[in-house]
Design an enzyme around this catalytic site. Structure first.
Site, PDB file in Angstrom:
ATOM      1  N   CYS A  53      41.501 170.915  74.813  1.00 39.89           N
ATOM      2  CA  CYS A  53      40.797 171.972  75.388  1.00 39.89           C
ATOM      3  C   CYS A  53      39.953 171.553  76.598  1.00 39.89           C
ATOM      4  O   CYS A  53      38.954 170.975  76.450  1.00 39.89           O
ATOM      5  CB  CYS A  53      39.994 172.692  74.500  1.00 39.89           C
ATOM      6  SG  CYS A  53      38.940 174.104  74.996  1.00 39.89           S
ATOM      7  N   CYS A  58      36.194 173.552  77.160  1.00 33.69           N
ATOM      8  CA  CYS A  58      35.422 173.139  76.277  1.00 33.69           C
ATOM      9  C   CYS A  58      35.578 172.285  75.168  1.00 33.69           C
ATOM     10  O   CYS A  58      36.010 171.359  75.358  1.00 33.69           O
ATOM     11  CB  CYS A  58      34.624 174.628  75.736  1.00 33.69           C
ATOM     12  SG  CYS A  58      35.665 176.014  75.092  1.00 33.69           S
ATOM     13  N   SER A  59      35.974 172.952  73.836  1.00 34.92           N
ATOM     14  CA  SER A  59      36.306 172.125  72.750  1.00 34.92           C
ATOM     15  C   SER A  59      36.998 172.861  71.662  1.00 34.92           C
ATOM     16  O   SER A  59      36.716 172.543  70.273  1.00 34.92           O
ATOM     17  CB  SER A  59      35.188 171.430  72.183  1.00 34.92           C
ATOM     18  OG  SER A  59      34.278 172.507  71.799  1.00 34.92           O
ATOM     19  N   CYS A  60      37.757 173.705  72.181  1.00 38.90           N
ATOM     20  CA  CYS A  60      38.415 174.729  71.001  1.00 38.90           C
ATOM     21  C   CYS A  60      39.262 174.012  70.045  1.00 38.90           C
ATOM     22  O   CYS A  60      40.291 172.912  70.621  1.00 38.90           O
ATOM     23  CB  CYS A  60      39.344 175.889  71.729  1.00 38.90           C
ATOM     24  SG  CYS A  60      38.269 177.082  72.853  1.00 38.90           S
TER      25      CYS A  60
END
Lengths: 240, 210
Positions: free
Chosen positions: A138, A141-143
């Site tokens: 991702c 962000c950090s999905c």
């Protein structure tokens, strides 16, 4: 926008804040400087800032402590890579399930009693084959499918992984010890929408007739993100 | 917005550091931040794009200096303030101001649990060639810079998804969502590996015919 939430504190130094909060940076986590807030004020230690919000939201009836505790317990003890590993192993042994998983991942994992915390999220399973290797990142962000694999590791959320994987996936894979031949197509999945991805690694050799539980012991988090492969059959002995 | 969070393809961040035997949380306060945010999102009061939007609006140095959950804490504070759950004074003092009416949820959006069907039929189908629009919105977006202006092929149509630009501001409008494949050489030039490809999900608003 910044600096509006400063809290008055007594007796706790800014240093405590730094050492408490910097773990995402790897080795020592120290911050040499901070930029939020007015330097004329003593910054609130982060633990106290969190406690203040938490107390307010509880006192106002917006959240309940028991709910917060249950969420933490869920991520510490209930969800994690073992759930995803069971899904992968099931797909290896059950051809009909494999097809359902690849067609509609959300529905297929729901069959196994695995549901998302947040409605509206979709799960897509990506199958690795001798010709195709999938890897998930991702960049924005950090999905991550946290309801299936647990909370993501720090490296997945880090700037090096997020910046490099789309640009030089083979170099990133090599850093994880995963060499992919030039004849194999590398597919990078930038998880930027509300779709979440699960990589189904290739089934290791010499595992014919194994149970789902034994096969699942060969599937670790890295394999399901796609930076690694399933462990070889010999690794199952110690894993059970 | 063209924020520091949009780092796909950037150089200079170094090697990937893997922490062995990493715990789920690294400090007690992280549990509070993560669980409160989970409640905010699952309660339907906030879109996940609001979480992201607040993080992205920090200045670049702060974003990079903060730990992951420090960025979340910043966003959580903005969310509960903007929704009127708490006042700035209450946050500063750490206890409820009896004279304040903050806490009613009237200003928070109630997000429906599943995407609506967007208005109108999808403009593209599988195998259509599309170009990711060159655009530089100042608001929150999920069209990263590295795909803008590049041509790819639609490989899947998902249905509806809230438009991130509006969702970041707490407004729900569902649009068509597609999966698009870009060849690595299209994104990064002739030095990219010829057998690499990038898949990304893009809203119809981000696409034009190619």
């Amino acid at each position: 926008m910044r600096g509006t939430l400063r809290l008055v504190t007594e007796g706790v130094s800014d240093h405590d804040h730094r050492s408490d909060g910097g773990h995402d940076h790897g080795s020592n986590g120290d911050h040499d400087h901070r930029h939020d807030g007015d330097h004329a004020d003593l910054p609130q230690p982060i633990a106290l800032r969190v406690k203040a919000i938490q107390s307010l939201l509880i006192d106002k009836g917006i959240v309940e402590q028991a709910t917060l505790d249950r969420i933490v317990d869920t991520y510490e003890h209930r969800v994690g890579p073992h759930l995803g590993a069971t899904v992968v192993a099931r797909a290896w042994v059950d051809e009909a399930f494999r097809r359902r998983l690849l067609t509609d991942g959300t529905q297929a994992v729901a069959e196994l009693g695995i549901g998302g915390f947040r409605q509206g999220a979709r799960l897509v399973a990506l199958e690795n084959t001798p010709a195709v290797h999938n890897v998930v990142v991702c960049t924005l962000c950090s999905c991550y499918p946290s309801w299936l694999l647990g909370l993501p590791p720090i490296w997945y959320k880090s700037a090096p992984y997020r910046s490099r994987t789309v640009f030089e996936p083979r170099a990133v894979l090599a850093e994880f010890g995963t060499d992919v031949g030039d004849d194999v197509e590398v597919r990078v999945w930038d998880s930027n929408s509300e779709v979440r991805y699960l990589v189904v690694p290739q089934r290791p050799a010499n595992t014919d007739g194994w149970t789902v539980d034994r096969l699942a012991s060969l599937v670790d988090r890295n394999a399901m993100i796609g930076v690694g492969r399933a462990l070889p059959a010999g690794a199952a002995a110690e894993a059970g | 917005m063209n924020g520091i969070h949009d780092i796909g393809g950037m150089h200079g961040f170094g090697h990937i550091m893997v922490e062995e035997n990493e715990p789920v949380y690294h400090a007690e306060w992280e549990k509070g931040v993560q669980s409160m945010m989970a409640v905010m999102l699952s309660s339907g009061h906030f879109a996940v794009d609001q979480l992201r939007r607040n993080i992205e609006r920090q200045d670049a140095v702060t974003y990079l200096s903060n730990s992951y959950y420090e960025n979340w804490l910043h966003s959580l504070q903005q969310m509960v303030l903007n929704a009127g759950f708490v006042t700035a004074d209450e946050l500063a003092n750490g206890h409820i101001d009896p004279a304040s009416s903050a806490g009613n949820t009237g200003r928070a959006t109630q997000w429906r649990p599943v995407p609506d069907l967007p208005a109108g039929p999808p403009a593209y189908g599988v195998n259509d060639r599309v170009r990711a629009k060159v655009r530089h919105p100042v608001e929150h977006t999920r069209e990263p810079r590295y795909v803008r202006g590049r041509v790819g092929v639609v490989t899947h149509y998902y249905g509806g998804e809230p438009l991130p630009e509006l969702a970041g501001e707490g407004v729900r409008q569902d649009v068509h969502l597609y999966r698009v494949r870009f060849e690595a050489t299209e994104l990064w030039g002739p030095d990219a590996h010829p057998n690499d490809a990038l898949y990304i999900d893009l809203c119809e608003n981000y696409l034009e015919p190619a």
